[in-house]
Design a protein around this motif. Structure first.
Motif, PDB file in Angstrom:
ATOM      1  N   PHE A   1       0.828  -1.201   0.000  1.00 52.78           N
ATOM      2  CA  PHE A   1       0.000   0.000   0.000  1.00 52.78           C
ATOM      3  C   PHE A   1       0.866   1.255   0.000  1.00 52.78           C
ATOM      4  O   PHE A   1       0.646   2.186  -0.783  1.00 52.78           O
ATOM      5  CB  PHE A   1      -0.919   0.001   1.221  1.00 52.78           C
ATOM      6  CG  PHE A   1      -1.704   1.267   1.409  1.00 52.78           C
ATOM      7  CD1 PHE A   1      -2.577   1.718   0.437  1.00 52.78           C
ATOM      8  CD2 PHE A   1      -1.555   2.022   2.567  1.00 52.78           C
ATOM      9  CE1 PHE A   1      -3.305   2.883   0.612  1.00 52.78           C
ATOM     10  CE2 PHE A   1      -2.277   3.183   2.753  1.00 52.78           C
ATOM     11  CZ  PHE A   1      -3.146   3.625   1.766  1.00 52.78           C
ATOM     12  N   ALA A   2       1.881   1.272   0.870  1.00 47.15           N
ATOM     13  CA  ALA A   2       2.751   2.442   0.953  1.00 47.15           C
ATOM     14  C   ALA A   2       3.492   2.668  -0.364  1.00 47.15           C
ATOM     15  O   ALA A   2       3.573   3.800  -0.862  1.00 47.15           O
ATOM     16  CB  ALA A   2       3.745   2.269   2.101  1.00 47.15           C
ATOM     17  N   ARG A   3       4.026   1.585  -0.949  1.00 49.99           N
ATOM     18  CA  ARG A   3       4.754   1.758  -2.210  1.00 49.99           C
ATOM     19  C   ARG A   3       3.812   2.161  -3.337  1.00 49.99           C
ATOM     20  O   ARG A   3       4.149   3.009  -4.179  1.00 49.99           O
ATOM     21  CB  ARG A   3       5.498   0.467  -2.574  1.00 49.99           C
ATOM     22  CG  ARG A   3       6.506   0.671  -3.716  1.00 49.99           C
ATOM     23  CD  ARG A   3       7.349  -0.563  -3.961  1.00 49.99           C
ATOM     24  NE  ARG A   3       6.573  -1.649  -4.557  1.00 49.99           N
ATOM     25  CZ  ARG A   3       7.093  -2.825  -4.929  1.00 49.99           C
ATOM     26  NH1 ARG A   3       8.387  -3.061  -4.733  1.00 49.99           N
ATOM     27  NH2 ARG A   3       6.327  -3.764  -5.454  1.00 49.99           N
ATOM     28  N   GLY A   4       2.606   1.590  -3.329  1.00 51.43           N
ATOM     29  CA  GLY A   4       1.631   1.943  -4.353  1.00 51.43           C
ATOM     30  C   GLY A   4       1.256   3.409  -4.306  1.00 51.43           C
ATOM     31  O   GLY A   4       1.139   4.073  -5.342  1.00 51.43           O
ATOM     32  N   ARG A   5       1.078   3.956  -3.106  1.00 54.30           N
ATOM     33  CA  ARG A   5       0.744   5.378  -2.987  1.00 54.30           C
ATOM     34  C   ARG A   5       1.892   6.245  -3.461  1.00 54.30           C
ATOM     35  O   ARG A   5       1.686   7.274  -4.111  1.00 54.30           O
ATOM     36  CB  ARG A   5       0.380   5.704  -1.542  1.00 54.30           C
ATOM     37  CG  ARG A   5      -0.978   5.165  -1.126  1.00 54.30           C
ATOM     38  CD  ARG A   5      -1.282   5.464   0.328  1.00 54.30           C
ATOM     39  NE  ARG A   5      -1.387   6.894   0.564  1.00 54.30           N
ATOM     40  CZ  ARG A   5      -0.496   7.629   1.216  1.00 54.30           C
ATOM     41  NH1 ARG A   5       0.589   7.059   1.703  1.00 54.30           N
ATOM     42  NH2 ARG A   5      -0.689   8.913   1.405  1.00 54.30           N
ATOM     43  N   SER A   6       3.129   5.842  -3.156  1.00 50.42           N
ATOM     44  CA  SER A   6       4.270   6.629  -3.620  1.00 50.42           C
ATOM     45  C   SER A   6       4.347   6.621  -5.145  1.00 50.42           C
ATOM     46  O   SER A   6       4.599   7.654  -5.776  1.00 50.42           O
ATOM     47  CB  SER A   6       5.576   6.089  -3.028  1.00 50.42           C
ATOM     48  OG  SER A   6       5.698   6.465  -1.670  1.00 50.42           O
ATOM     49  N   TYR A   7       4.125   5.455  -5.753  1.00 49.74           N
ATOM     50  CA  TYR A   7       4.106   5.395  -7.220  1.00 49.74           C
ATOM     51  C   TYR A   7       2.988   6.273  -7.780  1.00 49.74           C
ATOM     52  O   TYR A   7       3.162   6.968  -8.783  1.00 49.74           O
ATOM     53  CB  TYR A   7       3.900   3.952  -7.681  1.00 49.74           C
ATOM     54  CG  TYR A   7       5.156   3.095  -7.676  1.00 49.74           C
ATOM     55  CD1 TYR A   7       6.363   3.584  -8.156  1.00 49.74           C
ATOM     56  CD2 TYR A   7       5.111   1.770  -7.212  1.00 49.74           C
ATOM     57  CE1 TYR A   7       7.503   2.794  -8.161  1.00 49.74           C
ATOM     58  CE2 TYR A   7       6.245   0.975  -7.215  1.00 49.74           C
ATOM     59  CZ  TYR A   7       7.444   1.493  -7.686  1.00 49.74           C
ATOM     60  OH  TYR A   7       8.567   0.704  -7.692  1.00 49.74           O
ATOM     61  N   LEU A   8       1.837   6.255  -7.106  1.00 47.17           N
ATOM     62  CA  LEU A   8       0.700   7.034  -7.590  1.00 47.17           C
ATOM     63  C   LEU A   8       1.021   8.518  -7.567  1.00 47.17           C
ATOM     64  O   LEU A   8       0.763   9.242  -8.541  1.00 47.17           O
ATOM     65  CB  LEU A   8      -0.521   6.743  -6.721  1.00 47.17           C
ATOM     66  CG  LEU A   8      -1.870   7.241  -7.233  1.00 47.17           C
ATOM     67  CD1 LEU A   8      -2.252   6.556  -8.536  1.00 47.17           C
ATOM     68  CD2 LEU A   8      -2.958   7.001  -6.182  1.00 47.17           C
ATOM     69  N   PHE A   9       1.617   9.006  -6.480  1.00 44.71           N
ATOM     70  CA  PHE A   9       1.945  10.422  -6.379  1.00 44.71           C
ATOM     71  C   PHE A   9       3.072  10.810  -7.331  1.00 44.71           C
ATOM     72  O   PHE A   9       3.173  11.970  -7.743  1.00 44.71           O
ATOM     73  CB  PHE A   9       2.345  10.774  -4.942  1.00 44.71           C
ATOM     74  CG  PHE A   9       1.232  10.602  -3.953  1.00 44.71           C
ATOM     75  CD1 PHE A   9      -0.091  10.737  -4.336  1.00 44.71           C
ATOM     76  CD2 PHE A   9       1.507  10.305  -2.632  1.00 44.71           C
ATOM     77  CE1 PHE A   9      -1.122  10.577  -3.421  1.00 44.71           C
ATOM     78  CE2 PHE A   9       0.487  10.146  -1.711  1.00 44.71           C
ATOM     79  CZ  PHE A   9      -0.831  10.281  -2.111  1.00 44.71           C
ATOM     80  N   ALA A  10       3.908   9.817  -7.680  1.00 46.01           N
ATOM     81  CA  ALA A  10       5.000  10.086  -8.618  1.00 46.01           C
ATOM     82  C   ALA A  10       4.529  10.026 -10.069  1.00 46.01           C
ATOM     83  O   ALA A  10       5.299  10.304 -10.983  1.00 46.01           O
ATOM     84  CB  ALA A  10       6.135   9.092  -8.398  1.00 46.01           C
ATOM     85  N   GLY A  11       3.275   9.648 -10.298  1.00 53.11           N
ATOM     86  CA  GLY A  11       2.729   9.579 -11.653  1.00 53.11           C
ATOM     87  C   GLY A  11       2.890   8.237 -12.322  1.00 53.11           C
ATOM     88  O   GLY A  11       2.512   8.084 -13.485  1.00 53.11           O
ATOM     89  N   SER A  12       3.419   7.233 -11.610  1.00 53.48           N
ATOM     90  CA  SER A  12       3.577   5.889 -12.176  1.00 53.48           C
ATOM     91  C   SER A  12       2.308   5.087 -11.863  1.00 53.48           C
ATOM     92  O   SER A  12       2.300   4.193 -10.998  1.00 53.48           O
ATOM     93  CB  SER A  12       4.818   5.195 -11.594  1.00 53.48           C
ATOM     94  OG  SER A  12       5.978   5.926 -11.855  1.00 53.48           O
TER      95      SER A  12
END
Length: 417
Positions: A271-282
């Motif tokens: 979940f944490a990595r997914g949110r970081s990817y989401l905010f980074a545009g990935s």
């Protein structure tokens, strides 16, 4: 879920209390066999089983064997067998407070907090000075969202045992849940003073420092937690979230990668990595991680909502109607799910967020505004989304994922948070 406290008990041997399995387990030193040993769950199960089958013990002595085997089963991760053994221990001796404490702890770990509280009430009735039962009941009240009752129980546990580091940690975590991070940090400081080798307390204090916006102290505490426990998934995730908050997504993802390596079945890490990817545009990577997190915890409503948000950003069909069938739709955030399903309006969700508990209401209003903003954004209503994200960024507790996400969305929209 916060760690619960279990006790070995023995009418078979002279007893002195010691710590075993983890800081959450209390036991008694063995004089003859492994049935009340905290060192080896498998050996304990085998020896307790031999004691049960020998036919030599009756009443409380036999109940002790069942109680201790239950603790060993729990250490092995088998709560169902643990509860079955505790049922038998209580049948054999209905005044065995430890068995009620342990069964209450087991129910708490399974999320059945009403049963947990009922058992812990009985443990306390049988032994009004049972410190661990107060600590466990505090955990159960916290899990139900009743933080004031939880704090009252932790206060009593601390009064009974002023050196119980776990009670200070749990009370600190509850203050953190209430948004009172100064009190939380004071309690974590005391827990660390009592037990400076407990990695989990450093991690908890790091989370409180992050919520207070003190990222450097937060990272120092997560570093200390990792030094003490290099396999702590929560510490790597906590440090990653703090790096993310500082804007260092590269380091954040490196920490999440390590957390996933340590535990490939951790929904928290995905979940944490997914949110970081989401905010980074990935968004594709984000959806893959959020899907994995939701698959690992299919009854988690928030994971289902984030999968929905990532799906919408990927222009993929909604799967929320399907995933919501596994979620308890009688409790919050069910109104938010109904919002995304088109069954409620943002105004109705905001009304549903009202709660007599001020802390709970603040959190639910925060979430109502943030998720309504996300839905407005998908409909192209940027002005309304901006208004709602501003509300979330202003009013959400800093410990909430939605606070960070609202600020990230405002930056994406070109608005200064």
């Amino acid at each position: 879920m916060r760690p619960t406290d279990w006790r070995f008990w023995s009418a078979l041997f002279a007893a002195t209390i010691f710590l075993g399995y983890s800081a959450a387990f209390l036991g008694y030193s063995a004089a003859a066999d492994q049935c009340d040993s905290a060192q080896d769950p498998e050996a304990a199960i085998a020896d307790c089983t031999r004691g049960i089958k020998s036919g030599k013990s009756k009443g409380r002595d036999l109940a002790a064997y069942y109680n201790n085997r239950a603790v060993a089963y729990r250490a092995r991760g088998d709560n169902d067998r643990a509860i079955a053994d505790l049922n038998e221990a209580i049948r054999l001796d209905s005044k065995l407070a430890m068995a009620f404490n342990n069964r209450g702890a087991a129910y708490n770990e399974q999320g059945d907090n009403d049963r947990a509280i009922a058992d812990l009430n009985e443990a306390i009735r049988l032994d009004p000075k049972f410190t661990m039962a107060f600590n466990n009941r505090g955990n159960a009240y916290n899990a139900k969202g009743d933080n004031d009752r939880a704090i009252a129980d932790f206060n009593e546990a601390i009064r009974l045992d002023p050196k119980l580091a776990r009670a200070f940690q749990n009370r600190g975590s509850t203050y953190h849940d209430k948004g009172d991070n100064d009190r939380a940090i004071a309690d974590f400081d005391e827990a660390i003073r009592i037990d400076p080798e407990d990695a989990s307390v450093f991690n908890s204090r790091g989370n409180a420092y992050r919520a207070r916006g003190d990222y450097d102290r937060a990272i120092a505490d997560h570093n200390a937690a990792i030094r003490l426990d290099p396999k702590s998934v929560k510490a790597f995730v906590g440090r990653g979230v703090t790096y993310h908050a500082k804007g260092d997504l590269g380091r954040a993802i490196t920490d999440y990668n390590e957390a996933i390596r340590l535990n490939p079945k951790s929904p928290l890490a995905y979940f944490a990595r997914g949110r970081s990817y989401l905010f980074a545009g990935s968004v594709e990577k984000a959806l893959a991680d959020l899907d994995q997190a939701s698959a690992l915890a299919p009854d988690n409503a928030y994971l289902a909502l984030w999968v929905e948000i990532a799906s919408q950003r990927n222009n993929l069909p909604s799967r929320l109607a399907q995933t919501s069938s596994r979620i308890d739709m009688k409790v919050w955030p069910a109104p938010v799910i109904r919002l995304f399903l088109g069954q409620m309006t943002p105004a109705a969700v905001l009304a549903a967020a009202a709660d007599p508990d001020v802390t709970r209401k603040k959190g639910q209003v925060c979430e109502a505004n943030f998720y309504s903003g996300e839905l407005s954004l998908t409909k192209g209503l940027k002005d309304e989304a901006t208004r709602l994200f501003r509300l979330a960024a202003s009013d959400c507790p800093r410990s909430f994922n939605e606070w960070e996400a609202a600020n990230a969305q405002l930056k994406t929209l070109g608005v200064v948070p």
